[in-house]
Design a protein around this motif. Structure first.
Motif, mmCIF file in Angstrom:
data_model
loop_
_atom_site.group_PDB
_atom_site.id
_atom_site.type_symbol
_atom_site.label_atom_id
_atom_site.label_comp_id
_atom_site.label_asym_id
_atom_site.label_seq_id
_atom_site.Cartn_x
_atom_site.Cartn_y
_atom_site.Cartn_z
ATOM 1 N N VAL A 31 0.879 -1.157 0.098
ATOM 2 C CA VAL A 31 0.054 -0.121 -0.066
ATOM 3 C C VAL A 31 1.034 1.273 0.031
ATOM 4 O O VAL A 31 1.769 1.359 0.892
ATOM 5 N N THR A 32 0.672 2.172 -0.897
ATOM 6 C CA THR A 32 1.377 3.527 -0.809
ATOM 7 C C THR A 32 0.354 4.575 -0.724
ATOM 8 O O THR A 32 -0.699 4.621 -1.364
ATOM 9 N N ILE A 33 0.698 5.510 -0.143
ATOM 10 C CA ILE A 33 -0.022 6.856 0.259
ATOM 11 C C ILE A 33 1.030 7.888 -0.139
ATOM 12 O O ILE A 33 2.246 7.929 0.408
ATOM 13 N N ASP A 68 8.535 12.731 3.279
ATOM 14 C CA ASP A 68 8.262 13.607 2.053
ATOM 15 C C ASP A 68 6.569 13.470 1.438
ATOM 16 O O ASP A 68 6.842 13.202 0.536
ATOM 17 N N GLY A 69 5.939 13.498 2.625
ATOM 18 C CA GLY A 69 4.518 13.069 2.346
ATOM 19 C C GLY A 69 4.111 11.749 1.870
ATOM 20 O O GLY A 69 2.928 11.523 1.232
ATOM 21 N N LYS A 70 5.017 10.606 2.082
ATOM 22 C CA LYS A 70 4.691 9.524 1.289
ATOM 23 C C LYS A 70 4.983 8.283 2.440
ATOM 24 O O LYS A 70 5.910 8.564 3.001
ATOM 25 N N VAL A 71 4.316 7.213 2.237
ATOM 26 C CA VAL A 71 4.501 6.032 2.975
ATOM 27 C C VAL A 71 4.216 4.835 1.964
ATOM 28 O O VAL A 71 3.590 4.967 1.008
ATOM 29 N N THR A 72 4.899 3.835 2.233
ATOM 30 C CA THR A 72 4.706 2.595 1.515
ATOM 31 C C THR A 72 5.077 1.255 2.746
ATOM 32 O O THR A 72 6.033 1.402 3.207
ATOM 33 N N ILE A 85 -8.659 -2.313 3.715
ATOM 34 C CA ILE A 85 -7.349 -1.817 4.425
ATOM 35 C C ILE A 85 -8.230 -0.400 4.751
ATOM 36 O O ILE A 85 -8.840 0.251 3.917
ATOM 37 N N ILE A 86 -7.605 0.011 6.127
ATOM 38 C CA ILE A 86 -8.175 1.382 6.509
ATOM 39 C C ILE A 86 -6.577 2.155 6.798
ATOM 40 O O ILE A 86 -5.939 1.622 7.439
ATOM 41 N N GLY A 87 -6.477 3.159 6.259
ATOM 42 C CA GLY A 87 -5.386 4.046 6.702
ATOM 43 C C GLY A 87 -5.609 5.375 7.352
ATOM 44 O O GLY A 87 -6.732 5.975 7.297
ATOM 45 N N LEU A 88 -4.781 5.903 8.289
ATOM 46 C CA LEU A 88 -4.913 6.600 9.203
ATOM 47 C C LEU A 88 -3.624 7.692 9.320
ATOM 48 O O LEU A 88 -2.688 7.020 9.666
ATOM 49 N N HIS A 89 -3.958 9.019 9.037
ATOM 50 C CA HIS A 89 -2.697 9.774 9.563
ATOM 51 C C HIS A 89 -2.920 10.083 10.941
ATOM 52 O O HIS A 89 -3.924 11.088 11.273
ATOM 53 N N ASN A 134 0.341 -11.132 -6.041
ATOM 54 C CA ASN A 134 0.547 -10.073 -5.065
ATOM 55 C C ASN A 134 -0.081 -8.739 -5.457
ATOM 56 O O ASN A 134 -0.639 -8.536 -6.624
ATOM 57 N N ILE A 135 -0.603 -7.908 -4.579
ATOM 58 C CA ILE A 135 -1.275 -6.528 -4.854
ATOM 59 C C ILE A 135 -0.582 -5.585 -4.550
ATOM 60 O O ILE A 135 0.041 -5.238 -3.392
ATOM 61 N N GLU A 136 -0.784 -4.405 -5.593
ATOM 62 C CA GLU A 136 -0.205 -3.148 -5.096
ATOM 63 C C GLU A 136 -1.378 -2.080 -5.412
ATOM 64 O O GLU A 136 -2.102 -1.936 -6.262
ATOM 65 N N MET A 137 -1.464 -1.200 -4.252
ATOM 66 C CA MET A 137 -2.557 -0.243 -4.312
ATOM 67 C C MET A 137 -2.236 1.204 -3.547
ATOM 68 O O MET A 137 -1.087 1.144 -3.072
ATOM 69 N N LYS A 138 -2.925 1.993 -4.186
ATOM 70 C CA LYS A 138 -2.479 3.466 -3.565
ATOM 71 C C LYS A 138 -4.009 3.796 -2.955
ATOM 72 O O LYS A 138 -5.011 3.654 -3.507
ATOM 73 N N LEU A 139 -3.544 4.464 -1.747
ATOM 74 C CA LEU A 139 -4.822 5.039 -1.027
ATOM 75 C C LEU A 139 -4.576 6.372 -1.053
ATOM 76 O O LEU A 139 -3.495 6.992 -1.143
ATOM 77 N N MET A 140 -5.744 7.352 -1.062
ATOM 78 C CA MET A 140 -5.631 8.604 -1.140
ATOM 79 C C MET A 140 -6.534 9.210 0.235
ATOM 80 O O MET A 140 -7.539 8.967 0.271
ATOM 81 N N PHE A 141 -5.741 10.124 1.074
ATOM 82 C CA PHE A 141 -6.325 10.817 1.978
ATOM 83 C C PHE A 141 -7.267 11.877 1.477
ATOM 84 O O PHE A 141 -6.872 12.602 0.497
#
Length: 141
Positions: A31-33, A68-72, A85-89, A134-141
């Motif tokens: 997962v990349t944000i 730099d405003g990004k996580v993987t 998946i749930i993502g939280l800043h 395998n899965i790769e996905m992007k989440l957008m806040f």
């Protein structure tokens, strides 16, 4: 001394053999944000099935430093099935979502599939299937 060396080598080879074997038992979800507004706090990512989504402890969780405003983050050894998946800043690093007095989230969040939300996220909106790839996905806040 030979016996001790043999035991250590046997133990290490068993450990690494099992580690390699368990790597092959499931898929990975990466997962990349990329649109995080600042580097304060951490990003928490949780993997859920329908039974745990917004109800119980996640199946797996990861905490990542923001650069730099990004996580993987990669969830490893995921069995075939349906997940979300749930993502939280987590700006203040208290390991939970904070809310205003009116019940609105104070911190950015996202769920898999990036649905437009008009209320709390639902599993049906965020679910995806893990099969043999395998899965790769992007989440957008």
């Amino acid at each position: 001394m030979k016996t001790l060396t043999s035991i250590i080598l046997l133990t290490l080879s068993t450990f690494f053999g099992n580690a390699q074997e368990s790597e092959e038992k499931g898929q990975s979800i990466t997962v990349t944000i990329e649109n995080i507004t600042n580097n304060n706090g951490h990003v928490l990512l949780t993997l859920h099935n329908e039974a745990t989504f917004m109800k119980a402890a996640p199946l797996k969780s990861e905490k990542s430093e923001i650069k730099d405003g990004k996580v993987t983050v990669t969830f490893k050894n995921i069995a075939p099935g349906t997940y979300a998946i749930i993502g939280l800043h987590d700006l203040n690093d208290n390991n939970r979502m904070d809310f205003t007095e009116t019940g609105m989230p104070k911190e950015s969040f996202a769920v898999s599939n990036n649905p437009v939300l008009y209320g709390p996220p639902q599993f049906a909106q965020a679910k995806f299937n893990v099969t043999s790839q395998n899965i790769e996905m992007k989440l957008m806040f």
